[in-house]
Scaffold this motif. Structure first.
Motif, mmCIF file in Angstrom:
data_model
loop_
_atom_site.group_PDB
_atom_site.id
_atom_site.type_symbol
_atom_site.label_atom_id
_atom_site.label_comp_id
_atom_site.label_asym_id
_atom_site.label_seq_id
_atom_site.Cartn_x
_atom_site.Cartn_y
_atom_site.Cartn_z
ATOM 1 N N ILE A 16 -27.219 59.634 -17.033
ATOM 2 C CA ILE A 16 -26.006 60.100 -17.833
ATOM 3 C C ILE A 16 -25.952 61.628 -17.412
ATOM 4 O O ILE A 16 -26.756 62.700 -17.293
ATOM 5 C CB ILE A 16 -26.444 60.220 -19.370
ATOM 6 N N ASP A 17 -24.733 61.915 -16.889
ATOM 7 C CA ASP A 17 -24.371 63.202 -16.389
ATOM 8 C C ASP A 17 -23.724 64.282 -17.135
ATOM 9 O O ASP A 17 -22.229 63.853 -17.355
ATOM 10 C CB ASP A 17 -23.815 63.164 -14.933
ATOM 11 N N HIS A 18 -24.114 65.005 -17.965
ATOM 12 C CA HIS A 18 -23.301 65.636 -19.050
ATOM 13 C C HIS A 18 -22.469 66.546 -18.451
ATOM 14 O O HIS A 18 -21.062 66.798 -19.003
ATOM 15 C CB HIS A 18 -24.172 66.435 -19.992
ATOM 16 N N GLU A 19 -22.467 67.242 -17.349
ATOM 17 C CA GLU A 19 -21.615 67.835 -16.408
ATOM 18 C C GLU A 19 -20.336 67.160 -16.178
ATOM 19 O O GLU A 19 -19.262 67.363 -16.354
ATOM 20 C CB GLU A 19 -22.054 68.498 -15.290
ATOM 21 N N TYR A 20 -20.499 65.701 -15.844
ATOM 22 C CA TYR A 20 -19.460 65.080 -15.386
ATOM 23 C C TYR A 20 -18.514 64.579 -16.863
ATOM 24 O O TYR A 20 -17.505 64.762 -16.602
ATOM 25 C CB TYR A 20 -20.025 63.700 -14.675
ATOM 26 N N ILE A 21 -19.265 64.347 -17.630
ATOM 27 C CA ILE A 21 -18.589 64.100 -18.949
ATOM 28 C C ILE A 21 -17.729 64.959 -19.390
ATOM 29 O O ILE A 21 -16.424 64.971 -19.911
ATOM 30 C CB ILE A 21 -19.604 63.537 -20.148
ATOM 31 N N ARG A 22 -18.319 66.211 -19.406
ATOM 32 C CA ARG A 22 -17.566 67.355 -20.058
ATOM 33 C C ARG A 22 -16.472 67.606 -18.902
ATOM 34 O O ARG A 22 -15.462 68.076 -19.627
ATOM 35 C CB ARG A 22 -18.575 68.629 -20.153
ATOM 36 N N ALA A 23 -16.619 67.682 -17.844
ATOM 37 C CA ALA A 23 -15.468 67.674 -16.744
ATOM 38 C C ALA A 23 -14.293 66.827 -17.158
ATOM 39 O O ALA A 23 -12.897 67.300 -17.273
ATOM 40 C CB ALA A 23 -15.928 67.615 -15.349
ATOM 41 N N ARG A 24 -14.444 65.752 -17.537
ATOM 42 C CA ARG A 24 -13.440 64.768 -17.809
ATOM 43 C C ARG A 24 -12.908 65.304 -19.120
ATOM 44 O O ARG A 24 -11.601 65.009 -19.379
ATOM 45 C CB ARG A 24 -14.066 63.218 -17.977
ATOM 46 N N LEU A 25 -13.644 65.405 -20.000
ATOM 47 C CA LEU A 25 -13.139 65.852 -21.406
ATOM 48 C C LEU A 25 -12.100 67.224 -21.269
ATOM 49 O O LEU A 25 -11.231 67.249 -21.832
ATOM 50 C CB LEU A 25 -14.227 66.313 -22.451
ATOM 51 N N ILE A 26 -12.715 68.159 -20.265
ATOM 52 C CA ILE A 26 -11.673 69.237 -19.974
ATOM 53 C C ILE A 26 -10.246 68.893 -19.477
ATOM 54 O O ILE A 26 -9.284 69.549 -19.763
ATOM 55 C CB ILE A 26 -12.587 70.111 -18.995
ATOM 56 N N GLU A 27 -10.354 67.660 -18.756
ATOM 57 C CA GLU A 27 -9.168 67.139 -18.122
ATOM 58 C C GLU A 27 -8.330 66.848 -19.278
ATOM 59 O O GLU A 27 -6.858 66.914 -19.231
ATOM 60 C CB GLU A 27 -9.418 66.148 -17.057
ATOM 61 N N ARG A 28 -8.771 66.307 -20.301
ATOM 62 C CA ARG A 28 -7.866 65.809 -21.550
ATOM 63 C C ARG A 28 -7.558 67.002 -22.297
ATOM 64 O O ARG A 28 -6.517 66.838 -23.068
ATOM 65 C CB ARG A 28 -8.696 64.809 -22.135
ATOM 66 N N ALA A 29 -8.141 68.099 -22.419
ATOM 67 C CA ALA A 29 -7.905 69.158 -23.384
ATOM 68 C C ALA A 29 -6.701 70.150 -23.046
ATOM 69 O O ALA A 29 -6.214 70.087 -22.137
ATOM 70 C CB ALA A 29 -9.133 70.276 -23.169
ATOM 71 N N PRO A 30 -6.139 70.438 -24.343
ATOM 72 C CA PRO A 30 -4.973 71.095 -24.233
ATOM 73 C C PRO A 30 -4.932 72.284 -23.249
ATOM 74 O O PRO A 30 -6.063 73.011 -23.226
ATOM 75 C CB PRO A 30 -4.672 71.452 -25.527
ATOM 76 N N VAL A 31 -3.920 72.590 -22.539
ATOM 77 C CA VAL A 31 -3.761 73.637 -21.572
ATOM 78 C C VAL A 31 -2.656 74.540 -21.837
ATOM 79 O O VAL A 31 -1.420 74.309 -21.476
ATOM 80 C CB VAL A 31 -3.779 73.105 -20.092
ATOM 81 N N GLY A 32 -2.798 75.662 -22.439
ATOM 82 C CA GLY A 32 -1.964 76.801 -22.610
ATOM 83 C C GLY A 32 -0.396 76.494 -23.159
ATOM 84 O O GLY A 32 -0.635 75.560 -24.155
ATOM 85 N N ARG A 33 0.707 76.665 -22.809
ATOM 86 C CA ARG A 33 1.758 76.498 -23.629
ATOM 87 C C ARG A 33 2.440 75.154 -23.306
ATOM 88 O O ARG A 33 3.468 74.695 -23.824
ATOM 89 C CB ARG A 33 2.969 77.503 -23.387
ATOM 90 N N ILE A 34 1.756 74.559 -22.249
ATOM 91 C CA ILE A 34 2.390 73.063 -22.028
ATOM 92 C C ILE A 34 1.528 72.107 -22.925
ATOM 93 O O ILE A 34 1.913 70.789 -22.823
ATOM 94 C CB ILE A 34 2.141 72.846 -20.636
ATOM 95 N N SER A 35 0.894 72.391 -24.000
ATOM 96 C CA SER A 35 0.117 71.506 -24.658
ATOM 97 C C SER A 35 0.128 72.137 -26.034
ATOM 98 O O SER A 35 0.828 73.343 -26.453
ATOM 99 C CB SER A 35 -1.313 71.419 -24.264
#
Length: 364
Positions: free
Chosen positions: A35-54
Motif C-alpha cells: 500500500i503506497d499512500h503517496e500514490y493513492i493521495r496523488a490519484r485523489l488529487i487528480e480527481r480534486a477540484p482545481v480553481g475556477r474550472i471546477s
C-alpha cells in the motif's frame, strides 16, 4: 440496490454526497500487495477540484483504511476505505426536494426509492462517491503497474478543441501522471481551459471525450461472449456518473473503412505476434491480443448549470422554471480521468484474476 462490481476482485461502494462519509470495500484482492499512500493521495488529487474550472466544494479526501491492510501490505481479507465528508452545504438542496434537476438522477431516484432517497447533493448518485472509487482503484492500479500494466487517460477533445493523439504510448502514459490537467499538447490544454471558463461565465457547462490506454496487457484475457473484455470494461466505465458512450480502437469510425483498411495485419519478430495497426483497440473476439487497449469515453456536460431550466413540482404536479444554486463544476472531464483510470484498473484486474488466479496480482 446493487453497488458492487467484479467477480474475483470486487469493489462495493457506499455513502452519500452529504452523509457522514463515503467509502469502498475491496474483496478478493491478493495478500502481499504493498500500500503506497503517496500514490493513492496523488490519484485523489487528480480527481480534486482545481480553481475556477471546477466546483467550489473542496474536500480534503483524507481516507482511512479500516481493515485488510497490516504493516503496509494487503492481508487478503476485505479492505474497507472510508472518506469523511467535511464540506457540505445541504441547505442548497432543500428547495430541490420536490423539483428534479434536468438530466440528473433526481426523478429516477424518486421513482426507484419512493421518496426515501437522500436527495442532498445527489445522494448516492453523486460524483462525490467517485473519490472512494479512486482510492480503491489506486490500490489495484499500482499493483497492475508493478506487473508491467500501465493505465493513462487524457482529454481527447473538449467542446471542439482536440488534443493530439497518443503517440509514444509508454512516454505519454507516464507523462500523464505528472499533469494536473490531462492534456498532452500544452497549447490545446490552454484552449480547453479557456472553453471551460467561457462556459462558467455563461452559467453553462461543457463535456468532452477521454481517451484511455492500457499498455502491457497480456494476450488471452477475456471471454468470447457475455464477459468479453470490452463488455466488462464498458460495464465499469458506464457506472461512472456523466458517461454517455464508450468505444474501443477505431470505434464507430471503423464503419467508414473498407475491411482491407479496418483489419489489423499480424506481424512477428520471431518471438511474439503483434498487429501492425490497432483498429481493434487491443481486443479481438472479446479477448486481449497483446496490443495496447485503447478506449474512448464520452463525458456529458455537467447537468447542474446556472441558467433557468424547465422542470416540474413533484408535489403539485405543475410545470415550473428551475434556477439552480450552490457549487457546481462547469466541466467534470478533467476530474473524471482519475475515475476512468480507477474503474478500468478494477475491471482489468478482475479479468486478469479470472484468467491467472487471484494471487497473480501480488506475484513477483
Amino acid at each position: 440496490m446493487k453497488n458492487s462490481f467484479g467477480n474475483s476482485i470486487s469493489v462495493t461502494l457506499f455513502g452519500e454526497s452529504h452523509g457522514e462519509a463515503i467509502g469502498a470495500v475491496i474483496d478478493g484482492i491478493a495478500p502481499g500487495i504493498e500500500i503506497d499512500h503517496e500514490y493513492i493521495r496523488a490519484r485523489l488529487i487528480e480527481r480534486a477540484p482545481v480553481g475556477r474550472i471546477s466546483t467550489g466544494r473542496c474536500e480534503a479526501d483524507d481516507y482511512e483504511i479500516l481493515s485488510g491492510v497490516f504493516m503496509g501490505f494487503t492481508t487478503g481479507t476485505p479492505i474497507a476505505i472510508v472518506i469523511r465528508n467535511t464540506n457540505t452545504k445541504s441547505r442548497d438542496y432543500e428547495a430541490l426536494r420536490n423539483t428534479p434537476r434536468p438530466s440528473h438522477a433526481d426523478l429516477t431516484a424518486e421513482e426507484k426509492y419512493h421518496g426515501y432517497q437522500d436527495y442532498r447533493g445527489g445522494g448516492h448518485f453523486s460524483g462525490r462517491i467517485t473519490a472512494a472509487l479512486v482510492a480503491a482503484g489506486s490500490i489495484i492500479r499500482l499493483a497492475l503497474l508493478k506487473k508491467g500494466i500501465a493505465i493513462g487517460t487524457h482529454i481527447s477533445s473538449l467542446h471542439g478543441v482536440s488534443d493530439r493523439a497518443f503517440c509514444k504510448l509508454d512516454d505519454d502514459v507516464k507523462a500523464l501522471s505528472a499533469l494536473p490537467f490531462p492534456v498532452l499538447d500544452g497549447e490545446r490544454a490552454e484552449e480547453m481551459r479557456a472553453e471551460i471558463l467561457k462556459a462558467r461565465e455563461m452559467g453553462d457547462s461543457v463535456g468532452g471525450v477521454l481517451e484511455t490506454a492500457v499498455i502491457g496487457m497480456p494476450a488471452g484475457v477475456g471471454e468470447p461472449w457475455f464477459d468479453t473484455l470490452e463488455g466488462v470494461i464498458s460495464h465499469a466505465v458506464f457506472s461512472v456518473p456523466g458517461v454517455k458512450g464508450v468505444e474501443f480502437g477505431a470505434g464507430f469510425g471503423i464503419t467508414e473503412l473498407y475491411g482491407s483498411e479496418a483489419n489489423d495485419p499480424f506481424v512477428t519478430d520471431g518471438k511474439t505476434v503483434k498487429t501492425s495497426t490497432n483498429n481493434s483497440g487491443g481486443i479481438q473476439g472479446g479477448i486481449s491480443n497483446g496490443m495496447p487497449i485503447i478506449l474512448r469515453t464520452a463525458i456529458k456536460p455537467t447537468p447542474s448549470i446556472f441558467k433557468p431550466q424547465g422542470s416540474v413540482s413533484l408535489k403539485d404536479m405543475e410545470n415550473l422554471t428551475l434556477n439552480i444554486e450552490g457549487r457546481h463544476d462547469p466541466a467534470i472531464i478533467h476530474r473524471a480521468r482519475a475515475v476512468i483510470d480507477a474503474v478500468v484498473a478494477i475491471a482489468v484486474a478482475d479479468m486478469l484474476a479470472m484468467r491467472f488466479g487471484t494471487d497473480w496480482l501480488a506475484e513477483k
